[in-house]
Design a protein around this motif. Structure first.
Motif, PDB file in Angstrom:
ATOM      1  N   PHE A 178       0.822  -1.215   0.000  1.00  0.00           N
ATOM      2  CA  PHE A 178       0.000   0.000   0.000  1.00  0.00           C
ATOM      3  C   PHE A 178       0.858   1.267   0.000  1.00  0.00           C
ATOM      4  O   PHE A 178       0.346   2.354   0.258  1.00  0.00           O
ATOM      5  N   ALA A 180       2.801   2.310   2.125  1.00  0.00           N
ATOM      6  CA  ALA A 180       2.712   2.947   3.447  1.00  0.00           C
ATOM      7  C   ALA A 180       4.107   3.192   3.994  1.00  0.00           C
ATOM      8  O   ALA A 180       5.051   2.434   3.736  1.00  0.00           O
ATOM      9  N   GLN A 185      -0.541   4.295   8.454  1.00  0.00           N
ATOM     10  CA  GLN A 185      -0.888   4.264   7.031  1.00  0.00           C
ATOM     11  C   GLN A 185      -1.170   2.843   6.560  1.00  0.00           C
ATOM     12  O   GLN A 185      -2.113   2.616   5.788  1.00  0.00           O
ATOM     13  N   ARG A 189      -4.774   2.025   4.968  1.00  0.00           N
ATOM     14  CA  ARG A 189      -4.849   1.647   3.557  1.00  0.00           C
ATOM     15  C   ARG A 189      -5.212   0.177   3.387  1.00  0.00           C
ATOM     16  O   ARG A 189      -5.890  -0.199   2.428  1.00  0.00           O
ATOM     17  N   GLN A 192      -8.949   0.042   3.841  1.00  0.00           N
ATOM     18  CA  GLN A 192      -9.622   0.594   2.665  1.00  0.00           C
ATOM     19  C   GLN A 192      -9.571  -0.404   1.507  1.00  0.00           C
ATOM     20  O   GLN A 192     -10.553  -0.577   0.775  1.00  0.00           O
ATOM     21  N   HIS A 193      -8.423  -1.059   1.342  1.00  0.00           N
ATOM     22  CA  HIS A 193      -8.293  -2.098   0.309  1.00  0.00           C
ATOM     23  C   HIS A 193      -9.294  -3.228   0.550  1.00  0.00           C
ATOM     24  O   HIS A 193      -9.988  -3.663  -0.380  1.00  0.00           O
TER      25      HIS A 193
END
Length: 439
Positions: A178, A180, A185, A189, A192-193
């Motif tokens: 991601f 990150a 992060q 992320r 969200q993924h």
């Protein structure tokens, strides 16, 4: 016939078909017996077991109280069909429910972790009326039909016969998918993924998310703070069953009874095996949340196994859980694992540039080995085999996976045994640095 290292080796190569192997290339280690954290062969060569075999001998080898529990059951009842009621099975279920918590109602017993995951998937599909199962690419859930299809690592590829499996990327900050730069992060992320995968696959088609509470074979990947809580929230939002695979991470391995207890979440189904009885007799199972248990009060569950709740396996579970509590093994795994073991491994990383990252908790750690810390180039299989052979030659049994040394001693490991193991790893990595570092 004289039994020695050579006769055992010859008979094995003549008659035994091994898993995950090219048969003609095998040279298996010969083991006669063991005690505690040690094993030895017929010639008396001793090995300090810092793999707990396949991360399962959580109380060490040949624990006398567990053996005594199995022997007592042998004199009472050796086997019985699962449709009967049996005291040993009741005792095992009661102990498991006590450590799982009040949200759980019953236990379905299986023979191992793979069929535990198979039956958890079956329960989730029946309970939700949905089909798909989401799991991480970085995972291992067993080598039976749905379990191997749910597995993320490449061993699934020649075995993908089961339907309805979708994979996603779970957190791994050291090699982030991601982009990150920190744990926050990576968590944000990653969640969200996962949300996007759920939406793209159609939430109403997804029965379960199956996750290891702490991914083991994939690399001892400790989830970033908040990630597991976020997965739980996504499951609640979309009506998805959360199956927590505790097969490898459970029963003291991380310094708690279950690894998911570090995250203060409640799964809907918990699968277990391995450390539940230190592997002394094959056993596994599914711990079932009250709401899913209630669903089957008036509906038939279409699953079963001849050896579900086998009396000898149940006696070994009762004896193992009792001795872990009596001898404070959970506390020992926490104190030593997050103390001298963690400190020693981090000191090795400060000393040897071949170690790219140290990660883990309790008595469950991984050293990720790299040729270059900046590029993070992995050591090759041949290089890792050289390291493995050197460790074994010096009397340490490691768990090697890809470019990693997994450090997983029994939960009752001593500080002296930790010191002995760290000294061997130190020596071997010093040798490896001169051979394999490319900086």
């Amino acid at each position: 016939m004289t039994i020695n290292n050579q006769t055992v080796f010859d008979a094995d190569r003549a008659h035994v078909f091994h898993s995950w192997s090219i048969q003609s290339a095998l040279k298996p280690l010969i083991i006669k017996s063991g005690l505690g954290s040690y094993l030895w062969d017929y010639e008396g060569k001793r090995y300090l077991d810092f793999s707990s075999q396949l991360i399962n001998t959580n109380v060490g080898h040949q624990h006398p109280k567990v053996i005594a529990g199995i022997k007592t059951q042998l004199d009472t009842l050796t086997t019985i069909a699962p449709a009967t009621a049996n005291h040993a099975r009741n005792e095992a279920a009661e102990r498991l429910l006590a450590i799982a918590g009040d949200d759980f109602a019953k236990v379905f017993f299986t023979n191992a972790g793979a069929d535990a995951n198979e039956n958890a998937i079956r329960m989730a599909r029946l309970y939700t009326g949905r089909d798909k199962v989401l799991s991480s690419y970085r995972s291992y859930h067993g080598n039976t039909g749905a379990a191997i299809a749910a597995t993320g690592d490449t061993r699934r590829v020649p075995n993908e016969y089961s339907r309805g499996h979708v994979h996603f990327f779970s957190p791994y900050l050291y090699r982030s998918d991601f982009w990150a730069t920190d744990e926050a992060q990576e968590c944000e992320r990653g969640l969200q993924h996962l949300r996007r995968v759920i939406e793209a696959e159609g939430a109403s088609s997804i029965a379960a998310i199956l996750l290891e509470a702490l991914p083991g074979t994939a690399g001892v990947l400790v989830p970033p703070s908040g990630y597991m809580q976020g997965v739980r929230q996504l499951c609640d939002e979309f009506g998805i069953v959360l199956i927590m695979d505790e097969v490898m991470a459970g029963f003291g391995r991380t310094g708690k009874w279950f690894a998911h207890q570090h995250y203060n979440i409640t799964p809907d189904l918990i699968t277990f095996a391995k450390g539940v009885n230190s592997g002394y007799v094959p056993a596994g199972g599914v711990i079932i949340h009250q709401k899913i248990n209630a669903y089957f009060d008036d509906k038939s569950f279409p699953g079963g196994l001849t050896y579900s709740g086998h009396p000898l396996a149940m006696a070994s579970i009762v004896a193992t859980l009792d001795v872990m509590a009596q001898e404070h093994m959970i506390e020992n795994a926490d104190t030593i694992g997050n103390g001298v073991l963690a400190q020693g491994l981090k000191a090795l990383a400060d000393k040897h540039t071949i170690i790219g990252e140290v990660r883990g908790m309790g008595v469950f750690w991984a050293l990720e080995l790299v040729k270059n810390r900046h590029s993070k180039q992995k050591l090759s299989a041949d290089e890792m085999n050289t390291i493995k052979a050197a460790l074994i030659e010096r009397g340490l049994l490691p768990f090697i996976a890809e470019n990693r040394i997994h450090v997983a001693p029994p939960c009752n490991v001593s500080t002296d045994e930790v010191a002995q193991a760290l000294a061997i790893v130190d020596e071997v990595l010093g040798m490896a640095c001169t051979q394999f570092i490319n900086e």
